[in-house]
Design a protein around this motif. Structure first.
Motif, mmCIF file in Angstrom:
data_model
loop_
_atom_site.group_PDB
_atom_site.id
_atom_site.type_symbol
_atom_site.label_atom_id
_atom_site.label_comp_id
_atom_site.label_asym_id
_atom_site.label_seq_id
_atom_site.Cartn_x
_atom_site.Cartn_y
_atom_site.Cartn_z
ATOM 1 N N ALA A 1 -6.880 -6.167 -77.195
ATOM 2 C CA ALA A 1 -6.600 -7.499 -77.948
ATOM 3 C C ALA A 1 -5.356 -7.311 -78.640
ATOM 4 O O ALA A 1 -4.598 -6.154 -79.121
ATOM 5 C CB ALA A 1 -7.704 -7.402 -79.084
ATOM 6 N N PRO A 2 -4.616 -8.686 -79.061
ATOM 7 C CA PRO A 2 -3.539 -8.639 -79.747
ATOM 8 C C PRO A 2 -3.942 -7.885 -81.119
ATOM 9 O O PRO A 2 -4.773 -8.084 -81.884
ATOM 10 C CB PRO A 2 -3.268 -10.250 -79.982
ATOM 11 C CG PRO A 2 -4.162 -11.108 -79.098
ATOM 12 C CD PRO A 2 -5.259 -10.061 -78.519
ATOM 13 N N ALA A 3 -2.550 -7.328 -81.684
ATOM 14 C CA ALA A 3 -2.736 -6.817 -82.904
ATOM 15 C C ALA A 3 -2.195 -7.595 -83.955
ATOM 16 O O ALA A 3 -2.208 -8.766 -83.834
ATOM 17 C CB ALA A 3 -1.701 -5.566 -82.808
ATOM 18 N N TYR A 4 -2.005 -6.837 -85.100
ATOM 19 C CA TYR A 4 -1.514 -7.834 -86.473
ATOM 20 C C TYR A 4 -0.596 -7.172 -87.162
ATOM 21 O O TYR A 4 -0.253 -5.868 -86.924
ATOM 22 C CB TYR A 4 -2.828 -8.282 -86.992
ATOM 23 C CG TYR A 4 -3.634 -7.132 -87.747
ATOM 24 C CD1 TYR A 4 -3.173 -6.379 -89.231
ATOM 25 C CD2 TYR A 4 -4.639 -6.633 -87.329
ATOM 26 C CE1 TYR A 4 -4.029 -5.438 -89.648
ATOM 27 C CE2 TYR A 4 -5.415 -5.670 -87.657
ATOM 28 C CZ TYR A 4 -5.098 -4.824 -89.101
ATOM 29 O OH TYR A 4 -5.783 -4.161 -89.676
ATOM 30 N N ALA A 5 0.228 -7.673 -87.934
ATOM 31 C CA ALA A 5 1.209 -7.254 -88.736
ATOM 32 C C ALA A 5 1.205 -8.127 -90.144
ATOM 33 O O ALA A 5 0.952 -9.012 -90.252
ATOM 34 C CB ALA A 5 2.641 -7.634 -87.941
ATOM 35 N N PHE A 6 1.446 -7.081 -90.965
ATOM 36 C CA PHE A 6 1.544 -7.641 -92.487
ATOM 37 C C PHE A 6 3.036 -7.333 -93.011
ATOM 38 O O PHE A 6 3.475 -6.259 -93.050
ATOM 39 C CB PHE A 6 0.479 -6.851 -93.299
ATOM 40 C CG PHE A 6 0.701 -6.694 -94.875
ATOM 41 C CD1 PHE A 6 0.290 -7.609 -95.548
ATOM 42 C CD2 PHE A 6 1.487 -5.565 -95.439
ATOM 43 C CE1 PHE A 6 0.440 -7.603 -96.888
ATOM 44 C CE2 PHE A 6 1.758 -5.797 -96.777
ATOM 45 C CZ PHE A 6 1.179 -6.544 -97.591
ATOM 46 N N VAL A 7 3.505 -8.256 -93.686
ATOM 47 C CA VAL A 7 4.739 -8.035 -94.463
ATOM 48 C C VAL A 7 4.581 -8.735 -95.940
ATOM 49 O O VAL A 7 3.880 -9.828 -96.166
ATOM 50 C CB VAL A 7 5.970 -8.812 -94.118
ATOM 51 C CG1 VAL A 7 7.185 -8.705 -94.766
ATOM 52 C CG2 VAL A 7 6.233 -8.313 -92.554
ATOM 53 N N ARG B 1 7.158 -10.519 -100.839
ATOM 54 C CA ARG B 1 8.488 -10.316 -101.560
ATOM 55 C C ARG B 1 9.230 -9.835 -100.626
ATOM 56 O O ARG B 1 10.471 -10.003 -100.871
ATOM 57 C CB ARG B 1 7.953 -9.283 -102.520
ATOM 58 C CG ARG B 1 8.015 -7.856 -102.304
ATOM 59 C CD ARG B 1 7.532 -7.024 -103.428
ATOM 60 N NE ARG B 1 7.137 -5.748 -102.856
ATOM 61 C CZ ARG B 1 5.925 -5.379 -102.590
ATOM 62 N NH1 ARG B 1 5.023 -6.252 -102.402
ATOM 63 N NH2 ARG B 1 5.474 -4.182 -102.058
ATOM 64 N N HIS B 2 8.682 -9.320 -99.386
ATOM 65 C CA HIS B 2 9.885 -8.903 -98.292
ATOM 66 C C HIS B 2 10.002 -10.010 -97.190
ATOM 67 O O HIS B 2 11.144 -9.750 -96.415
ATOM 68 C CB HIS B 2 9.415 -7.752 -97.766
ATOM 69 C CG HIS B 2 9.136 -6.756 -98.535
ATOM 70 N ND1 HIS B 2 10.502 -6.311 -99.560
ATOM 71 C CD2 HIS B 2 8.480 -5.486 -98.748
ATOM 72 C CE1 HIS B 2 9.880 -5.404 -100.398
ATOM 73 N NE2 HIS B 2 8.951 -4.833 -99.794
ATOM 74 N N LEU B 3 9.500 -11.176 -97.323
ATOM 75 C CA LEU B 3 9.285 -12.027 -96.126
ATOM 76 C C LEU B 3 10.747 -12.738 -95.857
ATOM 77 O O LEU B 3 11.065 -12.762 -94.897
ATOM 78 C CB LEU B 3 8.523 -13.126 -96.408
ATOM 79 C CG LEU B 3 7.022 -12.664 -95.936
ATOM 80 C CD1 LEU B 3 5.933 -14.137 -96.258
ATOM 81 C CD2 LEU B 3 6.863 -12.589 -94.435
ATOM 82 N N SER B 4 11.844 -12.789 -96.918
ATOM 83 C CA SER B 4 12.792 -13.197 -96.697
ATOM 84 C C SER B 4 13.838 -12.221 -96.219
ATOM 85 O O SER B 4 14.748 -12.437 -95.414
ATOM 86 C CB SER B 4 13.279 -14.128 -97.827
ATOM 87 O OG SER B 4 14.303 -13.419 -98.696
ATOM 88 N N ALA B 5 13.879 -11.013 -96.608
ATOM 89 C CA ALA B 5 14.937 -10.181 -96.450
ATOM 90 C C ALA B 5 14.401 -9.366 -95.125
ATOM 91 O O ALA B 5 15.283 -8.839 -94.440
ATOM 92 C CB ALA B 5 14.874 -8.809 -97.408
ATOM 93 N N ALA C 1 12.409 -17.798 -88.387
ATOM 94 C CA ALA C 1 11.629 -18.562 -89.185
ATOM 95 C C ALA C 1 11.588 -17.999 -90.586
ATOM 96 O O ALA C 1 11.552 -16.959 -91.011
ATOM 97 C CB ALA C 1 10.244 -18.581 -88.692
ATOM 98 N N PRO C 2 11.236 -18.598 -91.906
ATOM 99 C CA PRO C 2 11.262 -18.221 -92.940
ATOM 100 C C PRO C 2 10.069 -17.506 -93.495
ATOM 101 O O PRO C 2 10.322 -16.363 -94.153
ATOM 102 C CB PRO C 2 11.418 -19.605 -93.790
ATOM 103 C CG PRO C 2 10.918 -20.864 -93.148
ATOM 104 C CD PRO C 2 11.218 -20.116 -91.594
ATOM 105 N N GLY C 3 8.826 -17.576 -92.736
ATOM 106 C CA GLY C 3 7.756 -16.942 -93.264
ATOM 107 C C GLY C 3 7.218 -15.989 -92.178
ATOM 108 O O GLY C 3 8.236 -15.410 -91.420
ATOM 109 N N ILE C 4 6.064 -15.695 -92.178
ATOM 110 C CA ILE C 4 5.636 -14.453 -91.276
ATOM 111 C C ILE C 4 5.766 -14.827 -89.918
ATOM 112 O O ILE C 4 5.752 -13.924 -88.954
ATOM 113 C CB ILE C 4 4.071 -14.189 -91.717
ATOM 114 C CG1 ILE C 4 3.592 -12.889 -91.283
ATOM 115 C CG2 ILE C 4 3.234 -15.444 -91.308
ATOM 116 C CD1 ILE C 4 4.094 -11.673 -91.670
#
Lengths: 409, 409
Positions: free
Chosen positions: B230-236, B239-243, B267-270
């Motif tokens: 199955a596809p996995a997932y990732a979390f950011v 506060r780090h989404l832009s850097a 893209a600006p977000g996740i």
């Protein structure tokens, strides 16, 4: 009264050796689908195969299916079935990840094999993800992207070029590169070549081996009919299998994944291109599509797609539709598509969709029609030409609902 | 005559608030499945959902489904549903690619945010792909891998460390890291933290936000029941989404994928974590599993898995089975599994499988039993303990057919 175009179409369909294969696909009622180069149609064998993999292999046999159903070998097995479609040997191709991720692996592998050279050469207007994956390595400080229009590629091939990365059939225009000639030119300059076959693999004869190509990637969801976001494939010429090292060194690319050692040691063969756990559901659907295309045969598919696209031009011409063709007029110079430039391409595309004729719009002004010959009839082509003529003649594309731009087109 | 363990089990099952959920899974007849931490069982809602996505969305609606079925948003939509299971906000999680590929993205992103530091710190014996993905960046010259045993991690956190990469629940032993404490220690040393939640997400409460975690990845096919590969997932962290910049800059991570521009702009977000075209069939199955786990609730799942594993130990003890427990004896210190060391672990595991008790073997000598509480009954546990006791007492594991080592175990 039958229209003349339609009458000729029916004669052509009656003599079409591939006509029987339309029944092997689910082609929705009332739709003329000229977008198989974006998402291929559903083979009728796919839903029962998915049901079997989901209910029996996953549901009933659970973890044992990695062995009993051979899941662990599916990427290489399906790769081996794709191989003859692209002029490769079975041990040179593997099905995995996305085209984009595979581009990253192989661009990096090529850079590693040409120390002292950092330039990856491509053309402006190549499919965006090909260019973007170079950007990713450039931001890592490992690559330098250079773009040259196709007529100046030869002179841009200097001593700094590690890799020439091109898409065999252009996604917008369908224009083909001369794979043999450009591969030779790149090798003469000491560079390697990576061909993106997304718009040619499964649609027309490709001879990676005969051209001496080094690397290739391709898409599973267009002409291979593997389903939305299907796994892609990657090719490494056998002579490079030991030298090529790719940086996405996940556990499935390890020479002994189930030894669970702390240190990475790449598999000796094409499996070194694997990264994470293979996407079994996606691979199951892809295999059905690949097998069906292999059964029909790429040579026959290409011959029919050329006939379909020429017939489309003829029907348009007989109806007095004048459109600016951006694809090569010579069918031998293009893939299985025709693209036209029109300032109102978007609205025309929407008006056609409202009539059940699904083509594609590509920013900013391209109308793109794909001729996936496994499930299209000449009758569909005659009808599509009639609809296009009517949309233009009536000016119905000017209606407000066709002129609003959606997010995805 | 009912055995005493079984009698107690039935009383526990009668009072189990999660008992009803077993019916929501296809649990094969004659199987006691203690390997949900390797491949989760099939939710009964999955096959009809797959049928719908394959026949209607792909087969009937074709390319239009990118808009009409919202395919384009599925990675973010499913990510948002995973988020509450791991203490994240909806806009911080996305479902895509494999765990391995996501590790690469986030290790690289962390290195980019800590210029001048190259060390990625982990522990020996971490799940191999976590270590291998550091190796991949090390071979690119961008990272330096450092391993320290868990009791020495704190002192290994020096000024060179850019990132601490750990698996929350150890894949072999189930031992948990103190996520809050180690995150704090890493931050104090100026490093970032990336948590691999493959063996904890969906199995036990995880509070990425409360711990101040920076990054995380996790697996879709274990406790989330998303199907093989199955596809996995990732979390950011928001506060780090832009850097955060990741190098797999494919077209779906572009701020405007369908503008088809030559230059990458994240893209600006996740969504910037996306790379290639999302794997729709895999995502469809994953969503069903995620929704079911969310419906049951992680707190209740964890409470029951602790009760199940303690009950297993109790049953073994009452049967006089002495095994070397390598998991923490305190259930609060471990995930939803119990692992035992035995020199004949492989043969015992095979003998159990022949009896329909599916556990797992991990090289070289670990017997691993997972307690996926959504579909296991206390009765299954009592029976599994009986089988294990009998296999050991009778010495049936000594039969030749159980001692042959297969390629995948």
């Amino acid at each position: 009264m039958t229209e003349p175009g339609l009458e000729r179409a029916r004669i052509l369909d009656a003599g079409d050796p591939l006509a029987e294969f339309r029944e092997r696909f689910l082609v929705p009622e009332g739709v003329i689908y000229l977008d198989g180069n974006s998402l291929g149609c559903l083979p009728k064998a796919t839903p029962p195969r998915m049901e079997q993999v989901v209910r029996e292999q996953w549901g009933r046999d659970l973890i044992r299916s990695w062995n009993t159903a051979g899941w662990v070998d599916w990427p290489a097995r399906i790769g081996a079935r794709i191989a003859p479609l692209i002029g490769a040997q079975p041990q040179e191709v593997i099905a995995c990840d996305s085209t984009s991720v595979n581009l990253f692996k192989l661009i990096a592998a090529a850079l590693g094999m040409r120390p002292g050279r950092k330039v990856v050469l491509s053309e402006p207007g190549n499919f965006p993800t090909d260019l973007y994956m170079i950007d990713g390595l450039e931001k890592q400080g490992l690559a330098e992207r250079r773009l040259a229009p196709r007529e100046r590629l030869a002179e841009a091939l200097d001593d700094d070029v590690a890799l020439l990365l091109l898409t065999h059939a252009h996604y917008k225009t369908g224009e083909l590169f001369d794979m043999a000639e450009l591969t030779r030119a790149a090798h003469e300059a000491g560079a390697l070549v990576l061909w993106d076959l997304s718009h040619s693999g499964g649609a027309l004869p490709v001879d990676l081996g005969g051209c001496g190509a080094d690397f290739a990637v391709g898409c599973g969801y267009k002409y291979l009919n593997g389903g939305p976001g299907a796994p892609a494939y990657a090719f490494v010429a056998e002579r490079h299998l030991s030298a090529a090292q790719q940086p996405l060194t996940g556990w499935f690319g390890h020479t002994a994944p189930f030894a669970f050692s702390d240190d990475y040691e790449a598999a000796p063969g094409i499996e070194k291109l694997l990264c994470g756990t293979p996407p079994i559901l996606g691979l199951a659907a892809l295999e059905v599509g690949v097998d069906l295309i292999a059964e029909i045969g790429v040579d026959r598919l290409y011959a029919k797609s050329q006939a379909l696209s020429e017939f489309f031009r003829q029907c348009l011409s007989e109806r007095g539709v004048e459109l600016d063709l951006v694809s090569p007029a010579d069918p031998a110079q293009r893939g299985s598509q025709l693209s036209f430039r029109h300032p109102e391409a978007y609205a025309i595309c929407q008006a056609l969709i409202a009539r059940g004729v699904i083509g594609d719009f590509r920013d900013p002004d391209i109308l793109r029609f794909g001729f996936a010959p496994a499930y299209l009839r000449f009758e569909d082509i005659a009808e599509a030409a009639r609809h296009l003529a009517e949309v233009i003649d009536t000016g119905e594309w000017q209606h407000a609902e066709f002129r609003e731009r959606a997010a995805v087109t």
